[in-house]
Design an enzyme around this catalytic site. Sequence first.
Site: not given
Length: 557
Positions: A129, A154, A228, A274, A409
């Site tokens: 993972h 998710h 956010r 953002c 990001y």
Amino acid sequence: MSLRWKIFWEMRQRSQIPSLQVMVRNYNTCKECSTEKKYGSSKNIKNPMLYTTCIAVAASVLGISYYTLKYKRNVYAFNTTQNIKYGQLQKDMKTFTLEEVGKHDSKEKGIWVTFGQGVYDITEFVDKHPGGSSKIMMAAGGSIDPFWMMFANHNTSEIHSLLESMRIGNISEEDAKSNKSNLYDPYANEPVRHKALKINGNKPFCAEPSPSLLVESFLTPVPFFYVRNHLPVPEIELKDYTLELAIEGTTKKTLDFKALNKYEKRTITAAVMCGGNRRSEMSKVKQLKGINWNVGAVGNATWTGVRLCDVLKDLGVNEDAFNHVQFEGYDLDPSGMPYGASIPISKAIDPRADVILAYEMNGETLSQDHGFPVRVIVPGVVGARNVKWLSKINISKEESQSQWQQGDYKGFSPSTTWNNVDFNKSPAIQEMPVVSAICDPQDTDTIEIKNGKIQVKGYAWSGGGRKIIRVDVTNDKGKTWHTADLTEDLQANEGRHWSWSLWNVELPVDKKSREVEIWAKAVDSSYNVQPESFNNIYNIRGLLCNAYHKIKVQLKQ
């Protein structure tokens, strides 16, 4: 060749696993894998367990995790038979009791988890993972449902499909109900938000105001400031608040809120944006999976608190001995890991960088959604580094190892795909590029012509403290440009223009026209200018979306 690739190819040769090109499909369009005769089913593989392991390694190679899978266009199309209902009873499989599942909570005994009525053996997947084994191991011998309540965005069919490939049986309907009744919703006590915010995601909460609201005032009212969040909002009592200061992970000092207030109080005016602002426009070039931000993932406010450089000075930090300052928040994932980010130490200790440990916003105590009681404000830098609910500051030679610093990001070439992306080769976004947006009117609006002109308003901003020196607007696709009037922070010093500029312009229009297309572009003090098209700045994460802003409006005679 990386170790993960070596493992993958070795297992492929041993188990006659098909190539990545065969395994990787577009989940929405793949028809080949819709029957069990294809590689979409592990029944055709000589060693099903090894097949599952290989899939997990392949997922790791491509960077698939519970954090990043949602952004991929290409996903693994195994177990994609249309009749499969993920987590529901499969009558041809054995039924286990919760007690039997609970015994499988280690590698020695096997690692089983439940989801809905399904039982899954994830033993071979755990170490592969990409997000690490710790989060999955917390579910070992129990239900994975609470984790997907935490990361609700998710909880997708793609990840369900991955899990179903590891299915070994069922639990009874009664046990499934028992699991569900014991679930704790980590978002149950979220703060109340203003109804004017457009919700882009509920869990975690992400929302933005209407574009027209943004240009109503130079300082964005707190209720209309975009939100956010990456995890549930923590509940913190001011009397219990502490801030840990550490060097290379070793705690050197702990400050409570009163101790923090002993430092000199400072106020700055700064915009926070953002990294995915205006992603909805970039998604028109190629499909993107992520929060579908319009132009409102930005706000401008005054921030009051203490300078980070003053706090670090008391630690006697030597800039030459360290490279980064890491931040952690009180918001935690299911494994107890906090949201984290970091900035270069050169920015952290520079008084002119104005990095603030803020406890007030627009003259009022920080709200829960915006980081109460203390958050970091790093002016001119992407919003992701402005960590809220600050719990720890760590001086280090290394960047934050947080998923949001290492696996998100970051920007990439337009030719980079989810098949060849390597997050290790791209630096984390820090200072933001120059950007502007039209806020009033909005796309498809009908507006009235007055004295042969229409009024257009918007905002412009550039990272790194660079001043907006001009905003150009056209309604004839660049044949003629009109320079907008600017409203800006007149108190800002050179190189410290942290706030946005609001702009407005009156555009002359042909009275016979029924429709007009308006473009806007900003120029900063380093003469950086926005690119004309999203085509050449497209990236798979949908970040740094700063092409010309273009809208079409109808004209009312």
